[in-house]
Design an enzyme around this catalytic site. Structure first.
Site, PDB file in Angstrom:
ATOM      1  N   LYS A   1     -81.466  25.619   1.718  1.00  0.00           N
ATOM      2  CA  LYS A   1     -82.047  24.446   2.387  1.00  0.00           C
ATOM      3  C   LYS A   1     -83.398  24.082   1.763  1.00  0.00           C
ATOM      4  CE  LYS A   1     -84.275  23.181   6.739  1.00  0.00           C
ATOM      5  NZ  LYS A   1     -83.521  22.000   7.173  1.00  0.00           N
TER       6      LYS A   1
ATOM      7  N   ASN B   1     -68.948  22.256  14.055  1.00  0.00           N
ATOM      8  CA  ASN B   1     -70.145  21.435  14.032  1.00  0.00           C
ATOM      9  C   ASN B   1     -70.575  21.174  12.579  1.00  0.00           C
ATOM     10  OD1 ASN B   1     -72.243  19.987  15.056  1.00  0.00           O
ATOM     11  ND2 ASN B   1     -73.470  21.751  15.653  1.00  0.00           N
TER      12      ASN B   1
ATOM     13  N   ILE C   1     -83.032   6.533  25.931  1.00  0.00           N
ATOM     14  CA  ILE C   1     -82.107   7.654  26.124  1.00  0.00           C
ATOM     15  C   ILE C   1     -82.821   8.948  26.509  1.00  0.00           C
ATOM     16  CG2 ILE C   1     -80.194   8.929  25.048  1.00  0.00           C
ATOM     17  CD1 ILE C   1     -79.709   5.913  25.597  1.00  0.00           C
TER      18      ILE C   1
ATOM     19  N   ARG D   1     -79.021  20.577   6.499  1.00  0.00           N
ATOM     20  CA  ARG D   1     -79.310  20.694   7.933  1.00  0.00           C
ATOM     21  C   ARG D   1     -78.557  21.863   8.561  1.00  0.00           C
ATOM     22  NH1 ARG D   1     -81.584  16.006  10.553  1.00  0.00           N
ATOM     23  NH2 ARG D   1     -80.788  16.712  12.557  1.00  0.00           N
TER      24      ARG D   1
ATOM     25  N   CYS E   1     -73.135  10.586  22.421  1.00  0.00           N
ATOM     26  CA  CYS E   1     -73.602  10.251  21.077  1.00  0.00           C
ATOM     27  C   CYS E   1     -72.516   9.789  20.137  1.00  0.00           C
ATOM     28  CB  CYS E   1     -74.175  11.487  20.424  1.00  0.00           C
ATOM     29  SG  CYS E   1     -75.746  11.931  21.030  1.00  0.00           S
TER      30      CYS E   1
ATOM     31  N   HIS F   1     -60.274   7.315  29.680  1.00  0.00           N
ATOM     32  CA  HIS F   1     -59.927   7.596  31.079  1.00  0.00           C
ATOM     33  C   HIS F   1     -60.644   8.846  31.588  1.00  0.00           C
ATOM     34  CE1 HIS F   1     -57.356   4.193  31.398  1.00  0.00           C
ATOM     35  NE2 HIS F   1     -56.857   4.491  30.214  1.00  0.00           N
TER      36      HIS F   1
ATOM     37  N   ASP G   1     -63.352   9.093  34.580  1.00  0.00           N
ATOM     38  CA  ASP G   1     -63.168  10.148  35.577  1.00  0.00           C
ATOM     39  C   ASP G   1     -64.426  11.006  35.785  1.00  0.00           C
ATOM     40  OD1 ASP G   1     -61.305  11.072  37.415  1.00  0.00           O
ATOM     41  OD2 ASP G   1     -60.816  12.820  36.169  1.00  0.00           O
TER      42      ASP G   1
ATOM     43  N   GLU H   1     -73.419   5.586  22.261  1.00  0.00           N
ATOM     44  CA  GLU H   1     -73.608   5.137  20.879  1.00  0.00           C
ATOM     45  C   GLU H   1     -72.647   3.986  20.595  1.00  0.00           C
ATOM     46  OE1 GLU H   1     -73.188   4.592  16.819  1.00  0.00           O
ATOM     47  OE2 GLU H   1     -71.653   5.894  17.607  1.00  0.00           O
TER      48      GLU H   1
ATOM     49  N   HIS I   1     -80.774   5.963  14.145  1.00  0.00           N
ATOM     50  CA  HIS I   1     -80.725   6.893  13.015  1.00  0.00           C
ATOM     51  C   HIS I   1     -81.337   6.290  11.762  1.00  0.00           C
ATOM     52  CE1 HIS I   1     -77.663   8.244  15.840  1.00  0.00           C
ATOM     53  NE2 HIS I   1     -78.061   9.440  15.484  1.00  0.00           N
TER      54      HIS I   1
HETATM   55  N1  GLN Z   1     -81.874  12.887  26.009  1.00  0.00           N
HETATM   56  C1  GLN Z   1     -81.712  13.276  24.648  1.00  0.00           C
HETATM   57  C2  GLN Z   1     -82.724  12.578  23.754  1.00  0.00           C
HETATM   58  O1  GLN Z   1     -83.009  11.458  23.981  1.00  0.00           O
HETATM   59  C3  GLN Z   1     -80.326  12.966  24.155  1.00  0.00           C
HETATM   60  C4  GLN Z   1     -80.144  13.385  22.720  1.00  0.00           C
HETATM   61  C5  GLN Z   1     -78.734  13.264  22.222  1.00  0.00           C
HETATM   62  O2  GLN Z   1     -77.937  12.531  22.773  1.00  0.00           O
HETATM   63  N2  GLN Z   1     -78.391  13.936  21.166  1.00  0.00           N
HETATM   64  O3  GLN Z   1     -83.224  13.136  22.808  1.00  0.00           O
HETATM   65 ZN    ZN Z   2     -77.232  10.616  21.679  1.00  0.00          ZN
END
Ligand code: GLN
Ligand code: ZN
Length: 766
Positions: free
Chosen positions: A18, A116, A438, A522, A650, A659, A663, A672, A702
């Site tokens: 890295k 991931n 957010i 990363r 996200c 659905h 729920d 997003e 981003h």
């Molecule tokens: N509440 C978090 C932020 O705003 C949400 C981050 C995310 O969705 N990855 O950083």
């Molecule tokens: Zn997010």
């Protein structure tokens, strides 16, 4: 006695790669410096495996960025916009594809199966020209050979490569990517020939798509591809490696029938049904079975006794000399070396095995099969397993009982969402198209420094709280000036949305160097959930109440949801994932209720990673969604109608799980939307009814680019065309943590102006 490792982490035990990459990208070091770090890492990994006694040691599992991008380079399938004109692909072209350059954005990145890790998606079309353009696999093979180690070069298999690709821009979406198979195979043949000439005796083809639900046409491609390559395989041993899930019965039948293949590798940790298939359907005689019994996706020490008995049961099916002990997948999905963990106590450490330790486990199992059981090693493993089972740190009877009691009910709020929204509006009195963000605001150097100093005990708690208070107050004032309707405190006290909660919950442990590559340079450091989860005391009430006391506008309480905490952690393997998730849900539930009692009227419970946990097989998805959504509802089923529950996600690819999202029964969802050409809205165009509040992100956080008021207004207009006016919220795509104030201020100013323009328009249209 044979042992094999599917692949190994590239970053190095202390993320050496890295730092070398980032320094090279910043122009602070040369290409040679970077190559030197990479070569040192490779050689130390190979030597480590050789010293441990591993027989089949992989090469070409190193990558400067991503193994799929390496394959794109090998095939010379560079999208034309990068201006590559032929010859061996160098860092310039390679990193332009990976990260973009001054004038061009990067290629698209997407998640590698259900991990991931993110790979760079190949862009192909009928005009793509393929030519052998990166000799990396061969040069790494030779490099290891020069060290006296005869490795197994690993290539992404041709069929998986194509199945993971997408049609390039301008190419019909329906373009049959598999029609390129012949052209791709021509290059593979050259690579194989060169590897053979260099002395390789084995080649490993990773074909992980074999675990997916493939149709017969796709399966047919494997038969075609490997028949076509068969003649190139003469004089070579070929292994087809699969991982991450069960291989469905049809796929199993297809691959074991392939000619010219010497061995098959299966994930026997996640693929327990594959184990049954091998036993019931049989295994081709004379072929090698690479049995992935050591988990590459987790950090737990292997239960050696249990693995040994699995292996012994396979011996009778495939024959003693044809059984190879292996990892379930590449070890790149686990942490690197336990030796560097200075903060974990010895008891917890005895329960763990990172990549370096897993190599030793694989080898110990292979030796045991061959009659050379290391009694002391097996004994200490057995006592560690026993201590983990009986440790009072793992079990909390109360939590177990509470979680077991959940199953009878589905934990729904008593009133339906539209009545709740009415009740909430009476209290909150928000304008139409309410604006919010957010959660996080820019994490300035100062904020990070203060947090670091507090952690290192260099400043007192009082100094820390005062610094955070000042930061929160700044963020609150800014939002008031911007005239945002529902405020956030900005999350300055949080380093990471999962770690922050994990550190305050019981049952979690944290590593110092347990990094796992997420993409490029990363890495993430997932917490380890080792025991029953409970919440000793309130986690966020102090900060949220403080922030609320600074303003008369509603302040959102900000929590991470149970499914996201689960999916971004190393999860215990001694109980089903849903049990652990329910426990986290109960802990978050008490936090939600404490926030409500402290007068917080809007509470956001982020489920950024809910979709990530979706199983690869369709047949298992409904069950996952059921308990995941249930876990979310558990957190907030007990609040009053007037308390407004938000959630945030996200990703926009949610058409297939819409659905389940409905729920979840949140009052408002922010999601997003802008990076994906507003694909999200299409689900509503197709007539799905959504009655709760919804805030599809109006701009992409981003990117440093500042969206104009017109552009945002235009986006909102598009949303109004498919969604009811009274449910629409206006907000960015995600948290603002990684942005800078000079970007955030004008962007939010424009966002609020756009909302106001539209409010006016709506009012005059009445
Ligand atoms: N509440 C978090 C932020 O705003 C949400 C981050 C995310 O969705 N990855 O950083
Ligand atoms: Zn997010």
């Amino acid at each position: 006695m044979a042992s094999h490792i599917v692949g190994y982490p590239r970053m190095g035990p202390k993320r050496e790669l890295k730092f070398a990459l980032e320094s090279f990208w910043d122009g602070k070091s040369s290409a040679e410096d970077l190559q030197k770090v990479a070569a040192d890492l490779r050689s130390s990994i190979w030597k480590q495996m050789a010293n441990a006694g591993i027989k089949y040691i992989p090469s070409n599992t190193f990558s400067y960025y991503d193994q799929v991008l390496d394959t794109t380079a090998m095939l010379g399938a560079v999208p034309t916009r990068y201006g590559w004109t032929g010859g061996e692909i160098g860092f310039d072209t390679y990193f332009s594809m990976a990260r973009g350059n001054a004038s061009l954005p990067a290629m698209e990145m997407t998640k590698w199966f259900d991990t991931n890790y993110h790979f760079i998606v190949p862009e192909l079309g009928p005009d793509t020209k393929f030519s052998y353009s990166s000799h990396k696999a061969v040069s790494e093979y030779k490099e290891a050979k020069a060290l006296g180690i005869n490795t197994v070069p690993v290539l992404i298999g041709p069929v998986s490569y194509l199945l993971l690709s997408k049609p390039a821009k301008g190419v019909e979406k329906s373009f049959a990517l598999l029609s390129l198979l012949g052209k791709v195979l021509a290059v593979y043949k050259e690579v194989i020939a060169e590897l053979k000439a260099a002395g390789a005796s084995w080649i490993q083809f990773d074909e992980p798509t074999l675990v997916m639900d493939l149709d017969s046409h796709q399966l047919q491609a494997f038969t075609e591809a490997y028949s076509e390559l068969e003649s190139s395989f003469s004089g070579l041993n070929v292994l087809i490696e699969t991982y991450f899930a069960d291989v469905p019965a049809e796929a199993y039948k297809t691959i074991i029938a392939l000619k010219g293949i010497c061995g098959f590798g299966f994930d026997l940790v996640r693929g327990t049904k594959t184990l049954d298939l091998i036993k019931s359907k049989g295994f081709p005689s004379g072929k090698f079975l690479f049995a992935g019994v050591v988990d590459g996706r987790n950090i737990w020490a292997n239960d050696l006794a249990s693995s040994l008995s699995t292996l012994e049961s396979l011996e009778s099916v495939v024959g003693k000399d044809k059984l190879v002990v292996s990892t379930s997948c590449s070890l790149m999905h686990t942490a690197v070396d336990l030796v560097n963990e200075t903060k974990l106590d010895d008891e917890i450490k005895s329960w763990l095995a990172f990549a370096a330790q897993k190599i030793v486990e694989v080898n110990a199992l292979a030796r045991a099969l061959a009659g050379h059981k290391d009694q002391a090693f097996f004994q200490s493993n057995a006592s560690a397993q026993a201590s983990r089972k009986s440790s009072p740190r793992v079990t909390n009877q109360e939590v177990q009982k509470a979680a077991a009691g959940l199953k009878g009910s589905d934990h729904r709020r008593a009133t339906n969402v539209s009545a709740r929204l009415d009740a909430q509006q009476k209290k909150l009195n928000l304008p139409v198209l309410p604006t919010t963000t957010i959660g996080s605001f820019p994490q300035t150097m100062d904020v990070r420094r203060v947090r670091r100093e507090y952690k290192a005990k260099k400043i007192s708690e009082e100094e820390y709280v005062n610094a955070m208070k000042a930061e929160i107050s700044k963020v609150v004032k800014l939002q008031e000036e911007l005239d945002i309707d529902v405020l956030v405190h900005g999350e300055p006290e949080r380093n990471d949305m999962v770690e922050y909660f994990g550190e305050q919950l019981s049952g979690f442990a944290f590593t110092v160097n347990g990094w796992v590559q997420s993409y490029g340079s990363r890495c993430v450091k997932p917490p380890i959930i080792f025991g029953d989860v409970s919440r000793p005391k309130a986690m966020t009430v102090f900060w949220s109440s403080m922030a609320q006391s600074m303003t008369s506008r509603p302040m959102k309480g900000m929590l991470t949801g149970p499914v996201t905490i689960l999916n971004w952690s190393f999860v215990r393997n001694d109980q089903p994932r849903y049990e652990t998730c329910y426990q986290i849900a109960l802990a978050i539930k008490t936090e939600v209720e404490d926030l409500e009692a402290a007068g917080i009227q809007v509470i956001q419970i982020d489920e950024a990673a809910l979709r990530e946990g979706l199983p690869l097989h369709k047949s298992e998805q409904a069950f996952y969604l059921d308990w995941a959504v249930h876990s979310f509802r558990i957190t907030n089923c007990g609040v009053k109608d007037t308390t407004q529950i938000h959630t945030h996600m996200c990703y926009s690819h949610f058409n297939d799980i819409i659905h389940s999202i409905i729920d979840m029964d949140a009052d408002v969802i922010t999601i997003e939307n802008s990076r994906s050409d507003e694909k999200l809205l299409s689900v509503f165009r197709e007539g799905v009814k959504y009655g709760a509040g919804i805030g599809p992100g109006v701009y992409d956080i981003h990117s440093p680019r500042i969206p104009s008021t017109e552009e945002i207004a235009d986006r909102i207009n598009k949303m109004l065309a498919v969604l009811e006016t009274n449910i629409l919220w206006v907000n960015p795509d995600c948290g603002l943590k990684t942005r800078k104030y000079p970007e955030v201020k004008p962007a939010l100013t424009n966002m609020v102006s756009a909302a106001k323009i539209l409010r006016k328009q709506l009012a005059s249209a009445k």
